[in-house]
Design a protein around this motif. Structure first.
Motif, mmCIF file in Angstrom:
data_model
loop_
_atom_site.group_PDB
_atom_site.id
_atom_site.type_symbol
_atom_site.label_atom_id
_atom_site.label_comp_id
_atom_site.label_asym_id
_atom_site.label_seq_id
_atom_site.Cartn_x
_atom_site.Cartn_y
_atom_site.Cartn_z
ATOM 1 N N VAL A 80 0.883 -1.170 0.000
ATOM 2 C CA VAL A 80 0.000 0.000 0.000
ATOM 3 C C VAL A 80 0.916 1.213 0.000
ATOM 4 N N ASN A 81 0.571 2.214 -0.778
ATOM 5 C CA ASN A 81 1.409 3.416 -0.832
ATOM 6 C C ASN A 81 0.634 4.626 -0.353
ATOM 7 N N LEU A 82 1.379 5.580 0.176
ATOM 8 C CA LEU A 82 0.774 6.867 0.508
ATOM 9 C C LEU A 82 0.923 7.740 -0.729
ATOM 10 N N VAL A 83 -0.184 8.219 -1.254
ATOM 11 C CA VAL A 83 -0.117 8.991 -2.500
ATOM 12 C C VAL A 83 -0.757 10.353 -2.321
ATOM 13 N N ARG A 84 -0.319 11.268 -3.167
ATOM 14 C CA ARG A 84 -0.930 12.598 -3.184
ATOM 15 C C ARG A 84 -2.104 12.562 -4.137
ATOM 16 N N VAL A 85 -3.211 13.093 -3.672
ATOM 17 C CA VAL A 85 -4.383 13.224 -4.539
ATOM 18 C C VAL A 85 -4.678 14.712 -4.550
ATOM 19 N N ASP A 87 -3.857 18.082 -3.590
ATOM 20 C CA ASP A 87 -3.005 18.528 -2.495
ATOM 21 C C ASP A 87 -3.183 17.669 -1.252
ATOM 22 N N ASP A 88 -3.977 16.611 -1.383
ATOM 23 C CA ASP A 88 -4.312 15.817 -0.210
ATOM 24 C C ASP A 88 -3.582 14.479 -0.216
ATOM 25 N N TRP A 89 -3.704 13.790 0.911
ATOM 26 C CA TRP A 89 -3.012 12.510 1.078
ATOM 27 C C TRP A 89 -3.998 11.371 1.236
ATOM 28 N N ALA A 90 -3.652 10.245 0.645
ATOM 29 C CA ALA A 90 -4.510 9.059 0.771
ATOM 30 C C ALA A 90 -3.662 7.802 0.615
ATOM 31 N N PHE A 91 -4.143 6.699 1.156
ATOM 32 C CA PHE A 91 -3.491 5.410 0.933
ATOM 33 C C PHE A 91 -4.146 4.739 -0.264
ATOM 34 N N ARG A 92 -3.313 4.128 -1.095
ATOM 35 C CA ARG A 92 -3.834 3.391 -2.248
ATOM 36 C C ARG A 92 -3.013 2.114 -2.423
#
Lengths: 245, 280, 245
Positions: A80-85, A87-92
């Motif tokens: 699982v990676n932490l990604v920028r969406v 300007d926000d942050w989410a796990f994908r």
């Protein structure tokens, strides 16, 4: 029960030591704790989380950008990676594991009697048009039957016949041979073999014949044109290209 | 009375009563007890409450004193002419019985449990209920999902693609083919019929071929190049002849024959001739 | 600036080294990839994922138990933990961060005191019948209370007891474990002590500590007169019955 006072640090001793070169340990521990908090907040959030939202909930004075950079690094090679969406942050889910997120369910089905008949006619009489199939069977073939056969991937559209209306010709595929354990299409039993196996009556009319399929079913006959993209569009097998000028 | 209303309220909206209510200190003064009876979950709960007021470990509680307290409570409620639910009265009677048993030592050969045994059972029940109550409190104070601990807020859905997998054996295939072909072959009359020219087909053909001919021509000659199979030729001749007769009658063609079974000659209608069936 | 990130590994190098001693590198790599896949699958799901579901989706031959043990260790000190829920696995925010997370709390349904008591009885005494619940509480359980608990999906009907009337037995569900952060029923707080004290029995166990009898139970105190059978009859206490005015 909820003893928040004793938050367990998750960094290795060695890491803390190494860091001590750059930062004082208290500061470092502070950031590590903030990283854990940000991790939990982003994980639990239904929406990507902005840095502002994080700042509102993390202890004052935390360097949010540094904490998120840490977290992103931590997850960089995980499943699982932490990604920028934006300007926000989410796990994908990691991109290379996307295949895990789709699953096929396979339903075993039996071919209908009609479908088997049509399939057999296509196999023996290929290249064969729909009208010819209907001629041989003496009944109309429903659209669904041919669709089902195309779905099996045992039958394909080969080309178009050089006759008025340019009807589509059908033939069998390599998968067909695989499924029925045939080395080549000519291994299909002929008239005598069918009679020998008792599948055909010994007293068939004299003019009755069973065709010999072409040696190489992949090669188009002289009466066939290859299917073009335009043909496929017409047949609804290709979505029309949007031409923009 | 309060208890009944409460029971109704619980049925109507069971969620509205907070479990947390149990943590509130119940009034222990006699008067308040009477008023507060609705707050008890039955006589065992009331007894447990009274027992706790003895401020000793339940294991060391005086069951006799407890029974007396309970009976005194019931007496007071009745003195106030308030009705008590039947369970409370049954418990009162049982406690009075227990009290009497405790006073009289068990006689040799006497049936049933002694007063001490009955007291022990009551004590067991009180301790068990208290244990469950404590357990409930501990349970509810654990880290709870959706309150203290959270699941993934944005779960990623697994896309399920449904696919059909077909199976058939070569035997199925061959059986289907053979029986289908055989069925068609046996009802084969249609194949012969298919080669019969319809009147319309013959007429269309003749119109195309004969329309521009000025000279007398043998009918057979028009057809012979088209018809290779003998059985087709016969059928075609018959249809063509019928079509010819029709076209002669309508005045598009002229026709003549010298004698029976001699060749038939046709030609397009001549302009100066009258459209009559000349050759008839 | 962000160099500190690289020194917060999920596991210590040392731990991986230690593992390498026991397994050959290819095997180790194989497991590591399976761990990543399991991580992605469980992380993607809000609900606990069963080991069977994992086995269906991971490459054949993966030691699921070993992979999950690895993963659990990897996440042990992070802001998100891998927790076992019965035979299932789920990621949940770390318990010690409850103070941080509780602001996300959606107003939860509150259970009545009675419902909570019944829930505890079902959890500790399962499988338990309604009659047994009523015996423990000394009061009838309203239909609504059990319905409420069934609605939360924390409680389920388990089966029927092999006794006359074949009463339905109740027990808890996986959701119950998940909700109260329990790995399994044996983790219920105080379960062993309660069992040891005999407080989870339907009947008073033989070894139950009986209250200390008076020094001489046969001796009446000074304030007492012996009761006669006639007294008892007068008091209506020989056969307990409901007296109503």
């Amino acid at each position: 029960m909820k003893d928040h006072a004793s938050i367990i640090p998750f960094r290795t001793e060695r890491a803390i030591e190494a860091d001590a070169l750059n930062q004082n340990p208290a500061e470092r521990l502070h950031l590590a704790e903030a990283v854990r908090m940000a991790e939990a907040i982003v994980f639990a959030s239904a929406e990507p989380v902005s840095e502002k939202q994080l700042a509102d909930r993390l202890p004052a004075g935390v360097d949010i950008a540094a904490a998120m950079a840490d977290l992103q690094q931590i997850y960089a090679r995980r499943g699982v990676n932490l990604v920028r969406v934006g300007d926000d942050w989410a796990f994908r889910t990691a991109g290379d594991l996307a295949f895990l997120m789709s699953r096929e369910t396979v339903q075993q089905k039996k071919l209908s009697r009609a479908a088997l008949e049509v399939l057999a006619i296509i196999a023996y009489h290929q290249p064969v048009t729909r009208a010819e199939i209907e001629d041989i069977r003496g009944v109309e073939t429903s659209r669904g039957t041919l669709d089902t056969l195309m779905e099996t991937e045992w039958v394909r559209m080969r080309g178009r016949r050089h006759t008025p209306g340019r009807p589509v010709t059908y033939g069998t595929t390599g998968r067909f041979l695989d499924h029925f354990s045939l080395e080549e299409i000519r291994d299909l039993p002929g008239l005598d073999e069918l009679k020998g196996a008792g599948l055909l009556s010994a007293r068939m009319p004299a003019n009755f014949s069973v065709p010999l399929p072409p040696a190489d079913p992949d090669e188009l006959t002289e009466e066939e044109d290859p299917l073009t993209d335009i043909d496929l569009e017409e047949l609804g097998l290709l979505t029309p290209r949007i031409t923009d000028d | 009375m309060a208890q009944i209303e409460d029971a109704k309220a619980e049925k109507a909206t069971p969620m509205d009563r907070l479990w947390a209510g149990g943590d509130e200190m119940r009034q222990t003064g006699d008067l308040e007890l009477v008023v507060d009876v609705a707050g008890f979950e039955g006589p065992l709960d009331l007894l447990l409450h009274l027992a706790r007021n003895q401020k000793v470990d339940l294991a060391r509680i005086s069951i006799q004193a407890l029974a007396e307290q309970y009976l005194a409570f019931v007496e007071q409620v009745r003195a106030m002419r308030l009705e008590l639910a039947a369970d409370y009265l049954v418990m009162a009677a049982w406690l009075a019985f227990l009290k009497s048993k405790l006073l009289i030592p068990k006689q040799p050969g006497e049936e049933g449990e002694s007063g001490e045994e009955l007291a022990a059972i009551l004590q067991f029940r009180l301790r068990r209920l208290e244990a469950m109550r404590d357990a409930a409190a501990r349970l509810v104070n654990r880290n709870r999902l959706g309150r203290d601990v959270f699941q993934r807020g944005a779960p990623e859905m697994v896309i399920v693609e449904k696919r059909n997998e077909y199976s058939a054996t070569l035997y199925d295939l061959l059986t289907a083919y053979a029986s289908q072909r055989q069925r068609q072959a046996v009802t084969n009359v249609e194949i012969a019929k298919r080669n019969v020219w319809s009147l319309k087909q013959a007429r269309d053909l003749l119109t195309r071929l004969v329309g521009s001919l000025d000279d007398w021509t043998e009918l057979d000659r028009f057809l012979i190049e088209y018809l290779t199979k003998p059985e087709e030729r016969r059928a075609a001749l018959a249809s063509s002849f019928a079509a010819t007769l029709e076209m002669v009658r309508e005045g598009y063609l002229e026709m003549r024959q010298h004698e029976a079974f001699a060749p038939l000659y046709l030609r397009g209608r001549q302009r100066d001739n009258k459209p009559v069936g000349a050759a008839q």
